[in-house]
Design a protein around this motif. Structure first.
Motif, PDB file in Angstrom:
ATOM      1  N   VAL A 160      74.591 -30.534  62.559  1.00 50.41           N
ATOM      2  CA  VAL A 160      74.097 -29.359  63.278  1.00 50.41           C
ATOM      3  C   VAL A 160      74.262 -29.610  64.772  1.00 50.41           C
ATOM      4  N   VAL A 161      74.847 -28.645  65.459  1.00 51.43           N
ATOM      5  CA  VAL A 161      74.944 -28.716  66.915  1.00 51.43           C
ATOM      6  C   VAL A 161      74.290 -27.464  67.476  1.00 51.43           C
ATOM      7  N   SER A 162      73.285 -27.631  68.324  1.00 53.79           N
ATOM      8  CA  SER A 162      72.612 -26.483  68.914  1.00 53.79           C
ATOM      9  C   SER A 162      72.485 -26.656  70.418  1.00 53.79           C
ATOM     10  N   SER A 163      72.458 -25.539  71.134  1.00 50.49           N
ATOM     11  CA  SER A 163      72.339 -25.571  72.592  1.00 50.49           C
ATOM     12  C   SER A 163      71.406 -24.469  73.056  1.00 50.49           C
ATOM     13  N   HIS A 164      70.656 -24.760  74.093  1.00 50.34           N
ATOM     14  CA  HIS A 164      69.795 -23.743  74.692  1.00 50.34           C
ATOM     15  C   HIS A 164      69.456 -24.141  76.118  1.00 50.34           C
ATOM     16  N   SER A 165      68.949 -23.205  76.877  1.00 55.31           N
ATOM     17  CA  SER A 165      68.576 -23.459  78.258  1.00 55.31           C
ATOM     18  C   SER A 165      67.445 -24.477  78.327  1.00 55.31           C
ATOM     19  N   GLY A 166      67.579 -25.435  79.236  1.00 57.44           N
ATOM     20  CA  GLY A 166      66.539 -26.445  79.387  1.00 57.44           C
ATOM     21  C   GLY A 166      65.258 -25.893  79.983  1.00 57.44           C
TER      22      GLY A 166
ATOM     23  N   LYS B 188      71.102 -27.384  80.699  1.00 57.19           N
ATOM     24  CA  LYS B 188      71.358 -26.966  79.324  1.00 57.19           C
ATOM     25  C   LYS B 188      71.178 -28.166  78.413  1.00 57.19           C
ATOM     26  N   LEU B 189      70.457 -27.966  77.314  1.00 60.09           N
ATOM     27  CA  LEU B 189      70.260 -29.033  76.340  1.00 60.09           C
ATOM     28  C   LEU B 189      71.158 -28.777  75.131  1.00 60.09           C
TER      29      LEU B 189
ATOM     30  N   ILE C  97      71.920 -33.497  78.384  1.00 61.88           N
ATOM     31  CA  ILE C  97      71.446 -32.545  79.364  1.00 61.88           C
ATOM     32  C   ILE C  97      72.532 -32.380  80.416  1.00 61.88           C
ATOM     33  N   GLY C  98      72.779 -31.145  80.830  1.00 64.82           N
ATOM     34  CA  GLY C  98      73.824 -30.905  81.813  1.00 64.82           C
ATOM     35  C   GLY C  98      73.685 -29.547  82.452  1.00 64.82           C
ATOM     36  N   ASP C  99      74.506 -29.319  83.452  1.00 67.83           N
ATOM     37  CA  ASP C  99      74.469 -28.039  84.166  1.00 67.83           C
ATOM     38  C   ASP C  99      75.807 -27.319  84.142  1.00 67.83           C
ATOM     39  N   GLY C 100      76.698 -27.752  83.277  1.00 69.79           N
ATOM     40  CA  GLY C 100      78.007 -27.130  83.187  1.00 69.79           C
ATOM     41  C   GLY C 100      79.114 -28.005  83.736  1.00 69.79           C
ATOM     42  N   ASP C 101      78.847 -28.724  84.809  1.00 64.01           N
ATOM     43  CA  ASP C 101      79.845 -29.602  85.413  1.00 64.01           C
ATOM     44  C   ASP C 101      79.614 -31.072  85.078  1.00 64.01           C
ATOM     45  N   TYR C 102      78.399 -31.362  84.630  1.00 62.57           N
ATOM     46  CA  TYR C 102      78.044 -32.760  84.365  1.00 62.57           C
ATOM     47  C   TYR C 102      77.037 -32.807  83.223  1.00 62.57           C
TER      48      TYR C 102
END
Length: 285
Positions: free
Chosen positions: A225-231, A240-241, A56-61
């Motif tokens: 599999v690598v997936s990402s979406h908004s938390g 972001k997850l 879990i992160g916000d772009g910077d961490y």
């Protein structure tokens, strides 16, 4: 914290231009179709194992939030049974510091699903069980457990899901990549619908964008599999997850059985009302 970076080593193919009248060059073999490769794995008593982590992160961490391991047992038509364990990246002390309302939600959970019946151990449902029972039986329960949306939401053991993703994706080095949405996954994926406890996404949530990348081997089966979406779609606003799942041992012998009847209680046998069993809204900052 170290960021989760999806990497794959690949070899560049180098060919020389053949002169006129030389022996004809062999054509490169076409890439194996992942959907066909998956269906070939549907042999009774065989299966595959996986391990994953969700950051879990916000772009910077970013930091690891959930770790999950499991295995799937196949039948002739697809997944016949599964056994999945989920653990949040919290110490026992950190979990004790949480409010009672959400503490059990973050407890380690194991979910066994045989056919269409799911059995839950620990996790959110653990506190509802009688002292002499360790498993809660829920007909039609989800494969991925209560916290399924905080793990891998791309169900690549489903041919129809895989086919739909590839139809809108593109071939890249090592596999395929693309973008889908909650709404599209809801239409084709039982795995995804189960992760949402069959609660159809509302209009705004259905538009949640999911980026994905599938890595395949020479036989065409998915190895990662690598997936990402908004938390925010999972109640984690502003984050972001990203879930990285690795599959190993395709074709291995797998045997998954329901827990012993003496250790099981059915949810219909418990004196619960809807308010007692509603999953709490969880917000992490």
């Amino acid at each position: 914290m170290r960021r989760l970076i999806a990497t794959l080593a690949c070899t560049a193919a180098v060919g020389a231009v053949a002169p006129a009248l030389a022996t004809p060059a062999y054509a490169q073999a076409p890439a194996a179709d992942p959907v066909i490769a998956l269906k070939k794995q549907f042999v009774t008593g065989h299966g595959v194992a996986f391990s994953e982590r969700t950051t879990i992160g916000d772009g910077d961490y970013s930091t690891v939030m959930v770790r999950r391991t499991g295995k799937f047992q196949f039948g002739k038509r697809g997944v016949a049974a599964s056994d999945i364990s989920t653990k949040f990246n919290l110490t026992a002390r950190q979990r004790e510091d949480l409010s009672e309302e959400v503490r059990d939600f973050f407890a380690p959970e194991q979910t066994i699903r045989v056919g269409t019946t799911a059995y839950f151990k620990g996790g959110f449902f653990g506190s509802f069980l009688p002292a002499d029972k360790t498993w809660l039986k829920i007909p039609g329960g989800p494969q991925a457990g209560v916290v399924g949306t905080m793990g891998q939401i791309i169900g690549v053991t489903e041919p129809e899901t895989l086919k739909t993703l590839l139809a809108h994706g593109k071939k890249v080095s090592g596999g395929y990549s693309g973008t889908t949405t909650y709404g599209e996954l809801w239409k084709v994926s039982k795995w995804f619908r189960g992760a949402l406890f069959d609660q159809k996404p509302k209009a705004a949530q259905s538009k949640t964008k999911v980026t994905w990348k599938l890595f395949t081997n020479a036989k065409g089966v998915v190895t990662r599999v690598v997936s990402s979406h908004s938390g925010s779609a999972s109640g984690l606003s502003g984050s972001k997850l990203t879930t990285d799942t690795v599959f190993t041992g395709w074709g291995r012998t797998v045997s998954i059985k329901a827990p012993a009847a003496k250790d099981v209680v059915s949810i219909t046998d418990l004196d619960l009302d809807a308010e007692d069993t509603s999953i709490p809204s969880v917000t992490l900052n």
